[in-house]
Design a protein around this motif. Structure first.
Motif, mmCIF file in Angstrom:
data_model
loop_
_atom_site.group_PDB
_atom_site.id
_atom_site.type_symbol
_atom_site.label_atom_id
_atom_site.label_comp_id
_atom_site.label_asym_id
_atom_site.label_seq_id
_atom_site.Cartn_x
_atom_site.Cartn_y
_atom_site.Cartn_z
ATOM 1 N N GLY A 106 0.809 -1.211 0.000
ATOM 2 C CA GLY A 106 0.000 0.000 0.000
ATOM 3 C C GLY A 106 0.842 1.261 0.000
ATOM 4 O O GLY A 106 0.565 2.208 -0.736
ATOM 5 N N ALA A 107 1.902 1.279 0.818
ATOM 6 C CA ALA A 107 2.769 2.457 0.882
ATOM 7 C C ALA A 107 3.489 2.677 -0.436
ATOM 8 O O ALA A 107 3.633 3.816 -0.906
ATOM 9 N N LEU A 108 3.953 1.609 -1.067
ATOM 10 C CA LEU A 108 4.642 1.745 -2.352
ATOM 11 C C LEU A 108 3.721 2.325 -3.413
ATOM 12 O O LEU A 108 4.090 3.237 -4.149
ATOM 13 N N ILE A 109 2.502 1.802 -3.513
ATOM 14 C CA ILE A 109 1.548 2.312 -4.500
ATOM 15 C C ILE A 109 1.199 3.769 -4.206
ATOM 16 O O ILE A 109 1.174 4.608 -5.107
ATOM 17 N N LEU A 110 0.943 4.091 -2.935
ATOM 18 C CA LEU A 110 0.559 5.451 -2.553
ATOM 19 C C LEU A 110 1.631 6.462 -2.917
ATOM 20 O O LEU A 110 1.384 7.428 -3.638
ATOM 21 N N PHE A 111 2.850 6.259 -2.429
ATOM 22 C CA PHE A 111 3.892 7.251 -2.647
ATOM 23 C C PHE A 111 4.422 7.225 -4.071
ATOM 24 O O PHE A 111 4.900 8.239 -4.572
ATOM 25 N N GLY A 112 4.325 6.075 -4.730
ATOM 26 C CA GLY A 112 4.654 6.055 -6.143
ATOM 27 C C GLY A 112 3.695 6.918 -6.942
ATOM 28 O O GLY A 112 4.107 7.687 -7.813
ATOM 29 N N ALA A 113 2.402 6.828 -6.623
ATOM 30 C CA ALA A 113 1.399 7.650 -7.308
ATOM 31 C C ALA A 113 1.586 9.132 -6.998
ATOM 32 O O ALA A 113 1.424 9.984 -7.877
ATOM 33 N N VAL A 114 1.922 9.443 -5.744
ATOM 34 C CA VAL A 114 2.184 10.840 -5.369
ATOM 35 C C VAL A 114 3.350 11.394 -6.185
ATOM 36 O O VAL A 114 3.272 12.485 -6.753
ATOM 37 N N GLN A 115 4.455 10.634 -6.238
ATOM 38 C CA GLN A 115 5.632 11.083 -6.978
ATOM 39 C C GLN A 115 5.314 11.309 -8.451
ATOM 40 O O GLN A 115 5.651 12.350 -9.016
ATOM 41 N N LEU A 116 4.686 10.339 -9.083
ATOM 42 C CA LEU A 116 4.383 10.443 -10.502
ATOM 43 C C LEU A 116 3.453 11.620 -10.781
ATOM 44 O O LEU A 116 3.615 12.331 -11.779
ATOM 45 N N THR A 117 2.475 11.823 -9.907
ATOM 46 C CA THR A 117 1.538 12.935 -10.081
ATOM 47 C C THR A 117 2.246 14.282 -10.018
ATOM 48 O O THR A 117 2.056 15.149 -10.883
ATOM 49 N N MET A 118 3.104 14.460 -9.008
ATOM 50 C CA MET A 118 3.761 15.752 -8.818
ATOM 51 C C MET A 118 4.831 16.002 -9.873
ATOM 52 O O MET A 118 5.015 17.135 -10.324
ATOM 53 N N ILE A 119 5.535 14.951 -10.286
ATOM 54 C CA ILE A 119 6.519 15.110 -11.356
ATOM 55 C C ILE A 119 5.827 15.480 -12.660
ATOM 56 O O ILE A 119 6.266 16.369 -13.393
ATOM 57 N N LEU A 120 4.708 14.811 -12.960
ATOM 58 C CA LEU A 120 3.963 15.102 -14.181
ATOM 59 C C LEU A 120 3.442 16.536 -14.181
ATOM 60 O O LEU A 120 3.537 17.247 -15.186
ATOM 61 N N ILE A 121 2.905 16.976 -13.047
ATOM 62 C CA ILE A 121 2.417 18.351 -12.945
ATOM 63 C C ILE A 121 3.555 19.339 -13.133
ATOM 64 O O ILE A 121 3.413 20.373 -13.816
#
Length: 302
Positions: A106-121
């Protein structure tokens, strides 16, 4: 020597990251032991957070009124419905995802999604990343993957989707908060705007609610301290952080949560945890210091 403003940003960031990790620990203690159901945990978390923030807001206004140095202009910040919805979406999907996902996954999916979202933005906003920053992000994220990799298994599709949504929502909420002028006011109004969504969740799940005293206490602590106060300080800290700095710093949360697991759940400190911590901290150091000291002409924003 750091300025008072820089010190405030550092202190606010430190407490906010501890609060984020505290949310993970409290959620694991509550839901992992079946002390409360996911919906009730989410509802109590947001209600208690809203109450504490309203109290803090009224207290700060009272202090300002009694101060001889009164502000000439009142803050116009009132949060936004988008931020309020992102906050609710993060919280509810976070709780429900942990029903079918183990902690590491769960932590890997959560923070991976956070990272990808903020990098993309960041990239869509026209910000170019220096190779030092890319290197730092890769090293930090690799250290986190190394930490949780032994526990990985094929996740349930429902849990994967829910935690991914949670990470995307938190990434959007973080970026939205960078324009905040009054952290306490904006965070309070964002929490208040979650209440209509909380009411709908309550109506849909009240028949299946499962509560214990311990579960309620965990949810209140999560909402009042780790969420309410923690998010207000995070909004304040975001004014002194770039998008990439905020993204990288949040990789510290799983490490802090792991330490919390050692303290509160008697989990062992392993060589794997030490190595991954060094990788994460080293990567974050590259991200934070890369432009400021190696290429100062490129500016603070990334």
């Amino acid at each position: 020597m750091k300025s008072p403003t820089q010190l405030k940003v550092i202190l606010a960031t430190t407490f906010a990251l501890l609060a984020f990790a505290g949310n993970s620990v409290l959620c694991r203690l509550a839901l992992g032991d079946g002390a409360i159901d996911a919906a009730s945990f989410t509802i109590i978390r947001f209600l208690s957070g809203s109450l504490v923030l309203v109290f803090i807001l009224l207290l700060t206004r009272l202090i300002k009124q009694q101060s001889p140095y009164k502000e000439q202009k009142r803050s116009t910040g009132r949060g936004s419905w988008l931020a309020g919805f992102m906050l609710f979406l993060y919280g509810v999907t976070f709780s429900y995802a942990y029903i079918s996902l183990d902690t590491g996954m769960g932590a890997l999916i959560l923070f991976g999604a956070v990272q990808l979202t903020m990098i993309l933005i960041s990239l869509l906003s026209g910000n170019r990343l220096h190779y030092f920053e890319w290197t730092g992000v890769v090293i930090a994220f690799s250290g986190f993957v190394y930490l949780v990799l032994p526990t990985l298994s094929t996740p349930s599709m429902t849990g994967f989707i829910l935690m991914t949504l949670s990470g995307v929502a938190w990434g959007l909420y973080t970026v939205k908060g960078r324009g905040c002028k009054d952290p306490i006011l904006d965070t309070t109004y964002n929490f208040i705007r979650t209440l209509p969504f909380i009411a709908i969740l309550l109506l849909l799940t009240i028949q299946s609610a499962s509560l214990t005293q311990a579960g309620i206490i965990f949810a209140v602590l999560s909402g009042a301290i780790a969420s309410g106060v923690g998010y207000a300080l995070w909004y304040f800290a975001l004014r002194g952080l770039s998008v990439m700095q905020a993204a990288a710093l949040q990789l510290l949360v799983p490490i802090i949560a792991a330490i919390g697991g050692v303290i509160f759940s008697s989990e062992a400190i392993t060589i794997r945890l030490v190595i991954s911590s060094l990788a994460v901290l080293g990567g974050i150091l590259l991200v934070l210091l890369g432009r400021q000291y190696l290429h100062p002409s490129s500016g603070k924003e990334v």
